[in-house]
Motif scaffolding. Structure first.
Motif, mmCIF file in Angstrom:
data_model
loop_
_atom_site.group_PDB
_atom_site.id
_atom_site.type_symbol
_atom_site.label_atom_id
_atom_site.label_comp_id
_atom_site.label_asym_id
_atom_site.label_seq_id
_atom_site.Cartn_x
_atom_site.Cartn_y
_atom_site.Cartn_z
ATOM 1 N N ARG A 93 -27.114 -16.509 -2.635
ATOM 2 C CA ARG A 93 -27.027 -17.908 -2.214
ATOM 3 C C ARG A 93 -26.297 -18.015 -0.870
ATOM 4 O O ARG A 93 -26.680 -18.802 -0.011
ATOM 5 N N MET A 94 -25.263 -17.206 -0.690
ATOM 6 C CA MET A 94 -24.545 -17.201 0.586
ATOM 7 C C MET A 94 -25.477 -16.742 1.709
ATOM 8 O O MET A 94 -25.493 -17.333 2.799
ATOM 9 N N ARG A 95 -26.242 -15.717 1.446
ATOM 10 C CA ARG A 95 -27.199 -15.210 2.437
ATOM 11 C C ARG A 95 -28.253 -16.272 2.753
ATOM 12 O O ARG A 95 -28.560 -16.534 3.913
ATOM 13 N N GLU A 96 -28.783 -16.895 1.723
ATOM 14 C CA GLU A 96 -29.821 -17.913 1.887
ATOM 15 C C GLU A 96 -29.351 -19.075 2.764
ATOM 16 O O GLU A 96 -30.101 -19.606 3.582
ATOM 17 N N HIS A 97 -28.090 -19.458 2.605
ATOM 18 C CA HIS A 97 -27.550 -20.600 3.348
ATOM 19 C C HIS A 97 -26.747 -20.182 4.581
ATOM 20 O O HIS A 97 -26.180 -21.051 5.253
ATOM 21 N N ALA A 98 -26.692 -18.881 4.858
ATOM 22 C CA ALA A 98 -25.979 -18.340 6.024
ATOM 23 C C ALA A 98 -24.529 -18.822 6.064
ATOM 24 O O ALA A 98 -24.052 -19.328 7.079
ATOM 25 N N ILE A 99 -23.832 -18.647 4.925
ATOM 26 C CA ILE A 99 -22.418 -19.019 4.859
ATOM 27 C C ILE A 99 -21.577 -17.799 4.495
ATOM 28 O O ILE A 99 -22.045 -16.883 3.822
ATOM 29 N N ARG A 100 -20.351 -17.802 4.961
ATOM 30 C CA ARG A 100 -19.447 -16.673 4.745
ATOM 31 C C ARG A 100 -18.517 -16.874 3.555
ATOM 32 O O ARG A 100 -17.899 -15.947 3.076
ATOM 33 N N ARG A 101 -18.382 -18.140 3.133
ATOM 34 C CA ARG A 101 -17.490 -18.481 2.026
ATOM 35 C C ARG A 101 -18.189 -19.489 1.131
ATOM 36 O O ARG A 101 -18.905 -20.356 1.611
ATOM 37 N N ILE A 102 -17.904 -19.392 -0.165
ATOM 38 C CA ILE A 102 -18.511 -20.334 -1.107
ATOM 39 C C ILE A 102 -17.442 -20.763 -2.114
ATOM 40 O O ILE A 102 -16.698 -19.924 -2.633
ATOM 41 N N ALA A 103 -17.355 -22.065 -2.332
ATOM 42 C CA ALA A 103 -16.380 -22.601 -3.277
ATOM 43 C C ALA A 103 -16.833 -22.309 -4.703
ATOM 44 O O ALA A 103 -18.009 -22.453 -5.034
ATOM 45 N N VAL A 104 -15.871 -21.919 -5.520
ATOM 46 C CA VAL A 104 -16.128 -21.667 -6.934
ATOM 47 C C VAL A 104 -15.599 -22.876 -7.696
ATOM 48 O O VAL A 104 -14.417 -23.214 -7.596
ATOM 49 N N VAL A 105 -16.503 -23.534 -8.434
ATOM 50 C CA VAL A 105 -16.178 -24.807 -9.071
ATOM 51 C C VAL A 105 -16.448 -24.716 -10.568
ATOM 52 O O VAL A 105 -17.458 -24.164 -10.997
ATOM 53 N N GLU A 106 -15.509 -25.290 -11.323
ATOM 54 C CA GLU A 106 -15.666 -25.348 -12.776
ATOM 55 C C GLU A 106 -15.244 -26.742 -13.230
ATOM 56 O O GLU A 106 -14.156 -27.202 -12.846
ATOM 57 N N ASP A 107 -16.080 -27.409 -13.983
ATOM 58 C CA ASP A 107 -15.803 -28.777 -14.431
ATOM 59 C C ASP A 107 -15.468 -29.690 -13.250
ATOM 60 O O ASP A 107 -14.504 -30.451 -13.280
#
Length: 139
Positions: A93-107
């Motif tokens: 998903r990071m590669r697909e959106h060309a992002i270096r960081r992704i937030a991890v979310v729960e609830d």
């Protein structure tokens, strides 16, 4: 067994309100030795600001950052993952959106941050990116 995002993520991400000054966020990034902060409005995650955003969206636009707030410069089209997701899917998903960081979310609450560097250290420890990501910060 496949690795989960929770195994690679940095926990306890730094969150700051959208009304926080850009200067205050930059100071927090320096103190915490991080490259991003999650931006919230009324306690809800609404964006992310990176050190690059501060330079490109704020500093390059004006020398006087006194009136700039995180809500003015944050990326609001957030891509997120859950901590129980497959790490390879998160990286894709990071590669697909060309992002270096992704937030991890729960609830609906941020619980971590996964960076491409963190993933490289764990999944490809002999790569140049893993070497760079694992090195101590230069002051």
């Amino acid at each position: 067994m496949a690795q989960r995002v929770r195994e690679l993520m940095a926990s306890a991400p730094v969150e700051m309100d959208a009304r926080t000054s850009v200067h205050e966020a930059a100071k927090k990034m320096r103190e915490a030795d991080i490259g991003d902060v999650l931006v919230t409005e009324n306690g809800t995650l609404c964006g992310i600001v990176t050190d690059r955003d501060i330079v490109v969206r704020a500093l390059a636009a004006t020398e006087d950052l006194s009136g700039h707030r995180l809500g003015d410069i944050c990326s609001r089209q957030l891509i997120t993952v859950r901590p129980d997701e497959d790490a390879d899917d998160a990286i894709a998903r990071m590669r697909e959106h060309a992002i270096r960081r992704i937030a991890v979310v729960e609830d609906s609450r941020p619980v971590g941050m996964l960076s491409i560097g963190d993933a490289a250290v764990e999944k490809d420890p002999r790569s140049a990116l893993a070497d760079i990501s694992a090195a101590p910060a230069n002051a």
